[in-house]
Design an enzyme around this catalytic site. Structure first.
Site, PDB file in Angstrom:
ATOM      1  N   HIS A   1      50.780  21.668 -68.407  1.00 44.01           N
ATOM      2  CA  HIS A   1      51.669  22.140 -69.343  1.00 44.01           C
ATOM      3  C   HIS A   1      50.814  22.330 -70.778  1.00 44.01           C
ATOM      4  O   HIS A   1      49.962  21.750 -70.720  1.00 44.01           O
ATOM      5  CB  HIS A   1      53.077  21.431 -69.495  1.00 44.01           C
TER       6      HIS A   1
HETATM    7  P1  TYD Z   1      56.781  15.232 -68.086  1.00 48.39           P
HETATM    8  O1  TYD Z   1      56.829  16.013 -69.322  1.00 48.39           O
HETATM    9  O2  TYD Z   1      56.874  15.740 -66.656  1.00 48.39           O
HETATM   10  O3  TYD Z   1      55.424  14.247 -68.070  1.00 48.39           O
HETATM   11  P2  TYD Z   1      53.944  14.484 -67.909  1.00 48.39           P
HETATM   12  O4  TYD Z   1      53.473  15.114 -69.271  1.00 48.39           O
HETATM   13  O5  TYD Z   1      53.466  13.199 -67.752  1.00 48.39           O
HETATM   14  O6  TYD Z   1      53.713  15.625 -66.933  1.00 48.39           O
HETATM   15  O7  TYD Z   1      57.854  14.366 -68.554  1.00 48.39           O
HETATM   16  C1  TYD Z   1      58.494  13.588 -67.446  1.00 48.39           C
HETATM   17  C2  TYD Z   1      59.979  13.099 -67.844  1.00 48.39           C
HETATM   18  O8  TYD Z   1      60.156  12.475 -69.006  1.00 48.39           O
HETATM   19  C3  TYD Z   1      60.695  14.329 -68.124  1.00 48.39           C
HETATM   20  O9  TYD Z   1      61.977  14.247 -67.653  1.00 48.39           O
HETATM   21  C4  TYD Z   1      60.800  14.555 -69.557  1.00 48.39           C
HETATM   22  C5  TYD Z   1      60.901  13.255 -70.107  1.00 48.39           C
HETATM   23  N1  TYD Z   1      60.168  12.988 -71.339  1.00 48.39           N
HETATM   24  C6  TYD Z   1      60.902  12.732 -72.386  1.00 48.39           C
HETATM   25  O10 TYD Z   1      62.280  12.464 -72.403  1.00 48.39           O
HETATM   26  N2  TYD Z   1      60.254  12.501 -73.716  1.00 48.39           N
HETATM   27  C7  TYD Z   1      58.735  12.727 -73.758  1.00 48.39           C
HETATM   28  O11 TYD Z   1      58.244  12.531 -74.982  1.00 48.39           O
HETATM   29  C8  TYD Z   1      58.066  13.238 -72.711  1.00 48.39           C
HETATM   30  C9  TYD Z   1      56.777  13.212 -72.720  1.00 48.39           C
HETATM   31  C10 TYD Z   1      58.693  13.123 -71.441  1.00 48.39           C
END
Ligand code: TYD
Length: 149
Positions: free
Chosen positions: A51
């Protein structure tokens, strides 16, 4: 854009008791820290991230273990190794990022300039490319109009 992604090296305050690394917002990294999260227990074949963020800047540090970060600005890609607890990578806003090749013991600490807001995440690569093209077109237009002034 990609040249703004840079490795940071923090001071290791080491003595016979071990090491202590300090990361202070606006001192050791370019932003005030509003959010901290960490990622662990990811298998080696997992790719996380995938992302870009409209607003959030990040610093990623493997405080234990190792991982890799691939950054992409729509034109160029670059891979960074996170393999020591006193080094990090600074990621500006609007860069596409993948984190992968996590070692079993990897704990990836992520510091962010913004509170979590799912709406500021671009999770579709094609959309990211469209947004970046628009952004670059606007920059060109602004440059041309400021030259004409
Ligand atoms: P995600 O963005 O998919 O993680 P990565 O960047 O490692 O791929 O996030 C995983 C889950 O955690 C998703 O349900 C969103 C949640 N999340 C939060 O609630 N707060 C945060 O600060 C982050 C980074 C993720």
């Amino acid at each position: 854009m990609i040249e703004k992604c840079e490795m940071l090296s923090f001071v290791e305050n080491g003595d016979e008791r071990g090491h202590l690394v300090v990361v202070e917002g606006k001192r050791d990294i370019p932003f005030e820290i509003k959010r901290v999260f960490y990622i662990y227990g990811s298998d080696r074949d997992v790719v996380r991230g995938r992302h870009a963020n409209y607003h959030s800047e990040f610093v990623l540090i493997n405080v234990a273990g190792t991982s890799k970060v691939r950054v992409d600005d729509g034109r160029q890609q670059k891979v960074f190794d996170l393999d020591r607890p006193h080094i990090g990578i600074y990621l500006p806003r609007m860069v596409w990022k993948d984190m992968y090749e996590f070692s079993k013991d990897s704990v990836l600490l992520c510091l962010s300039s913004e509170h979590y807001d799912n709406a500021e995440y671009i999770r579709d690569y094609d959309e990211y490319i469209r947004v970046m093209e628009q952004y670059e077109n606007n920059m060109e237009k602004n440059q041309k109009s400021s030259q004409a002034d």
